[in-house]
Design a protein around this motif. Structure first.
Motif, PDB file in Angstrom:
ATOM      1  N   VAL A 102      -5.874   9.438  -2.015  1.00 23.20           N
ATOM      2  CA  VAL A 102      -4.985   8.512  -1.320  1.00 23.20           C
ATOM      3  C   VAL A 102      -5.633   7.124  -1.392  1.00 23.20           C
ATOM      4  O   VAL A 102      -6.853   7.010  -1.229  1.00 23.20           O
ATOM      5  N   PRO A 103      -4.836   6.076  -1.641  1.00 19.72           N
ATOM      6  CA  PRO A 103      -5.421   4.731  -1.720  1.00 19.72           C
ATOM      7  C   PRO A 103      -6.260   4.394  -0.488  1.00 19.72           C
ATOM      8  O   PRO A 103      -5.920   4.790   0.630  1.00 19.72           O
ATOM      9  N   ALA A 104      -7.345   3.666  -0.717  1.00 20.00           N
ATOM     10  CA  ALA A 104      -8.236   3.275   0.382  1.00 20.00           C
ATOM     11  C   ALA A 104      -7.478   2.419   1.383  1.00 20.00           C
ATOM     12  O   ALA A 104      -6.648   1.591   1.016  1.00 20.00           O
ATOM     13  N   VAL A 105      -7.750   2.632   2.659  1.00 22.67           N
ATOM     14  CA  VAL A 105      -7.030   1.925   3.715  1.00 22.67           C
ATOM     15  C   VAL A 105      -7.957   1.705   4.909  1.00 22.67           C
ATOM     16  O   VAL A 105      -8.826   2.535   5.181  1.00 22.67           O
ATOM     17  N   TYR A 132      -1.300   8.002   5.526  1.00 23.99           N
ATOM     18  CA  TYR A 132      -1.415   9.446   5.272  1.00 23.99           C
ATOM     19  C   TYR A 132      -0.164  10.223   5.674  1.00 23.99           C
ATOM     20  O   TYR A 132       0.006  11.389   5.293  1.00 23.99           O
ATOM     21  N   THR A 133       0.710   9.601   6.447  1.00 28.00           N
ATOM     22  CA  THR A 133       1.970  10.260   6.794  1.00 28.00           C
ATOM     23  C   THR A 133       2.847  10.474   5.555  1.00 28.00           C
ATOM     24  O   THR A 133       3.496  11.510   5.406  1.00 28.00           O
ATOM     25  N   LEU A 176       0.832  -1.198   0.000  1.00 26.96           N
ATOM     26  CA  LEU A 176       0.000   0.000   0.000  1.00 26.96           C
ATOM     27  C   LEU A 176       0.878   1.265   0.000  1.00 26.96           C
ATOM     28  O   LEU A 176       0.605   2.237  -0.720  1.00 26.96           O
ATOM     29  N   ILE A 177       1.944   1.235   0.794  1.00 32.11           N
ATOM     30  CA  ILE A 177       2.850   2.391   0.828  1.00 32.11           C
ATOM     31  C   ILE A 177       3.535   2.566  -0.532  1.00 32.11           C
ATOM     32  O   ILE A 177       3.770   3.693  -0.979  1.00 32.11           O
ATOM     33  N   ASP A 178       3.817   1.456  -1.200  1.00 32.12           N
ATOM     34  CA  ASP A 178       4.342   1.556  -2.564  1.00 32.12           C
ATOM     35  C   ASP A 178       3.402   2.353  -3.459  1.00 32.12           C
ATOM     36  O   ASP A 178       3.834   3.190  -4.255  1.00 32.12           O
ATOM     37  N   ARG A 179       2.113   2.089  -3.314  1.00 31.01           N
ATOM     38  CA  ARG A 179       1.134   2.832  -4.131  1.00 31.01           C
ATOM     39  C   ARG A 179       1.113   4.308  -3.752  1.00 31.01           C
ATOM     40  O   ARG A 179       0.966   5.177  -4.603  1.00 31.01           O
ATOM     41  N   VAL A 180       1.248   4.581  -2.453  1.00 32.93           N
ATOM     42  CA  VAL A 180       1.238   5.980  -2.004  1.00 32.93           C
ATOM     43  C   VAL A 180       2.444   6.723  -2.587  1.00 32.93           C
ATOM     44  O   VAL A 180       2.346   7.888  -2.972  1.00 32.93           O
ATOM     45  N   LEU A 181       3.568   6.030  -2.699  1.00 39.66           N
ATOM     46  CA  LEU A 181       4.771   6.674  -3.242  1.00 39.66           C
ATOM     47  C   LEU A 181       4.578   7.091  -4.700  1.00 39.66           C
ATOM     48  O   LEU A 181       5.247   7.999  -5.186  1.00 39.66           O
ATOM     49  N   ALA A 188      -7.425  12.873   0.663  1.00 37.82           N
ATOM     50  CA  ALA A 188      -8.640  12.143   1.019  1.00 37.82           C
ATOM     51  C   ALA A 188      -8.654  10.762   0.371  1.00 37.82           C
ATOM     52  O   ALA A 188      -7.997  10.530  -0.644  1.00 37.82           O
ATOM     53  N   ASP A 189      -9.416   9.899   0.965  1.00 39.75           N
ATOM     54  CA  ASP A 189      -9.620   8.557   0.438  1.00 39.75           C
ATOM     55  C   ASP A 189     -10.114   8.631  -1.008  1.00 39.75           C
ATOM     56  O   ASP A 189     -10.978   9.453  -1.326  1.00 39.75           O
ATOM     57  N   GLU A 190      -9.579   7.773  -1.842  1.00 40.21           N
ATOM     58  CA  GLU A 190      -9.930   7.804  -3.269  1.00 40.21           C
ATOM     59  C   GLU A 190     -11.436   7.626  -3.518  1.00 40.21           C
ATOM     60  O   GLU A 190     -11.943   7.998  -4.559  1.00 40.21           O
ATOM     61  N   ARG A 191     -12.144   7.067  -2.503  1.00 37.59           N
ATOM     62  CA  ARG A 191     -13.587   6.852  -2.671  1.00 37.59           C
ATOM     63  C   ARG A 191     -14.410   8.082  -2.287  1.00 37.59           C
ATOM     64  O   ARG A 191     -15.619   8.127  -2.480  1.00 37.59           O
TER      65      ARG A 191
END
Ligand code: F6R
Length: 366
Positions: free
Chosen positions: A322-325, A334-335, A201-206, A305-308
């Motif tokens: 931001v990817p859903a979590v 979110y950091t 998930l952090i990979d996607r955030v990057l 914000a959440d992508e949804r």
């Protein structure tokens, strides 16, 4: 060695998926935190824990503030958090069964170490536990129990990967204690599943990096900024503000979003960008109305914000998806965009990113 990265800080931000995986390695089964993670003596201590006292400084203190939400909401354990420089000089009432937890990247921070020594000399706490990144450090040597983060050496003065690995380690502790209190096996399984998925998930955030670099242009000529969050995202906002002020020298203040109209709203105008971290949880609707207050005053809003989530399109609003979590892991996820934001603003300002003025990596004197 920075490798192909321009700064250690950027390299360390990008190392987060890997070091998070390493921090969790061998500590989880498919749906459980393994019992031996905290060492052979931990079980007997954990059985007696009734409350948590966390003490740390700076970024590590923000990790503690996030963990407080987790301890109380997920584990049903009361938890207090205090910065070490305050805690060490204050007389306290210690309730029976209090586990004293220090959090530190270096394990040599003077105030955190002094707080630990003070607590040990008074012998009112059940036990001491350190969450630390340096195995040979004083804090590790002097604590009863230890959980190592495995972030590897952190060279950039502004802490990044140490912080997110502290959060992962803290969640292991929340689970290990929580299952002795209010946490059900289902909740544990859900959290462990989330932890397994976290590195990817952090990979996607990057991958948000390029978008955030564009966003950073709106900050480079500003002198002040406001960061808002609610719940565990409030300390995330504090951490985002700390990163920005440390390396870009832009004044950044964090507020719980609900406090906005109790004072800081007076500051908001077009020269004061407002950043909000808004995952898709029950507080989202409340945050939306806070955000409208900012817009009504001509403030420039940057919402992570959440992508949804959907927001009405409006001038002065920049929405970053931001990817859903899972709610429990939102603080970690979110950091990362806020670290990237601070980094890109500092690049535009041309500051010494890895060695910001006036700061030392490890604060070993008071
Ligand atoms: C901020 C930062 C500092 C440290 C603080 C505690 O980016 O790095 O606020 O978090 O000095 O240091 P440790 O974690 O080594 O005790």
């Amino acid at each position: 060695d920075k490798g192909s990265y321009r700064h250690y800080m950027l390299k360390e931000i990008y190392e987060q998926p890997r070091v998070l995986a390493e921090t969790l390695e061998g500590r989880l089964s498919r749906d459980r935190v393994l019992p031996e993670v905290f060492g052979p003596d931990a079980g007997a201590v954990f059985d007696q824990v009734q409350r948590i006292q966390i003490v740390a400084c700076g970024t590590s203190n923000h990790a503690g503030m996030i963990a407080r939400y987790w301890f109380e909401s997920l584990a049903g354990l009361p938890c207090d958090v205090e910065v070490a420089s305050e805690y060490r000089y204050r007389p306290h009432v210690v309730s029976p069964g209090t586990l004293f937890v220090t959090i530190s990247q270096s394990g040599e921070t003077a105030d955190s170490l002094a707080a630990l020594r003070e607590v040990k000399s008074q012998a009112k706490h059940l036990a001491t536990l350190a969450i630390c990144n340096v195995a040979e450090s004083s804090l590790v040597r002097e604590s009863d129990l230890v959980l190592m983060t495995r972030a590897g050496p952190e060279i950039g003065v502004a802490s990044t990967k140490a912080f997110t690995t502290q959060l992962a380690a803290l969640l292991l502790l929340v689970i290990a204690l929580g299952r002795r209190h209010a946490m059900t096996a289902d909740t544990e399984a859900r959290l462990v599943e989330g932890l397994h998925a976290l590195p990817a998930l952090i990979d996607r955030v990057l991958q948000m990096d390029a978008d955030i670099a564009k966003l950073s242009e709106a900050f480079a000529d500003k002198h002040h900024s406001l960061f808002l969050g609610r719940g565990p995202l409030y300390p995330v906002a504090m951490e985002g503000a700390l990163k920005l002020k440390e390396i870009s020298y832009i004044h950044a203040e964090a507020y719980p979003a609900g406090e906005l109209k109790h004072g800081p709203l007076a500051l908001v105008d077009a020269e004061m960008p407002v950043v909000a971290v808004a995952p898709n949880d029950e507080l989202m609707e409340k945050l939306k109305s806070n955000l409208q207050e900012v817009q009504a005053r001509g403030g420039q809003l940057f919402v992570f914000a959440d992508e949804r989530t959907t927001f009405e399109d409006s001038p002065g609003l920049r929405l970053v998806s931001v990817p859903a979590v899972d709610d429990a892991l939102a603080a970690v996820v979110y950091t990362v965009p806020l670290q990237l934001l601070a980094y890109h603003v500092a690049l535009l300002k041309g500051t010494d990113v890895d060695k910001p003025r006036n700061l030392a990596k490890s604060v070993t004197v008071e």
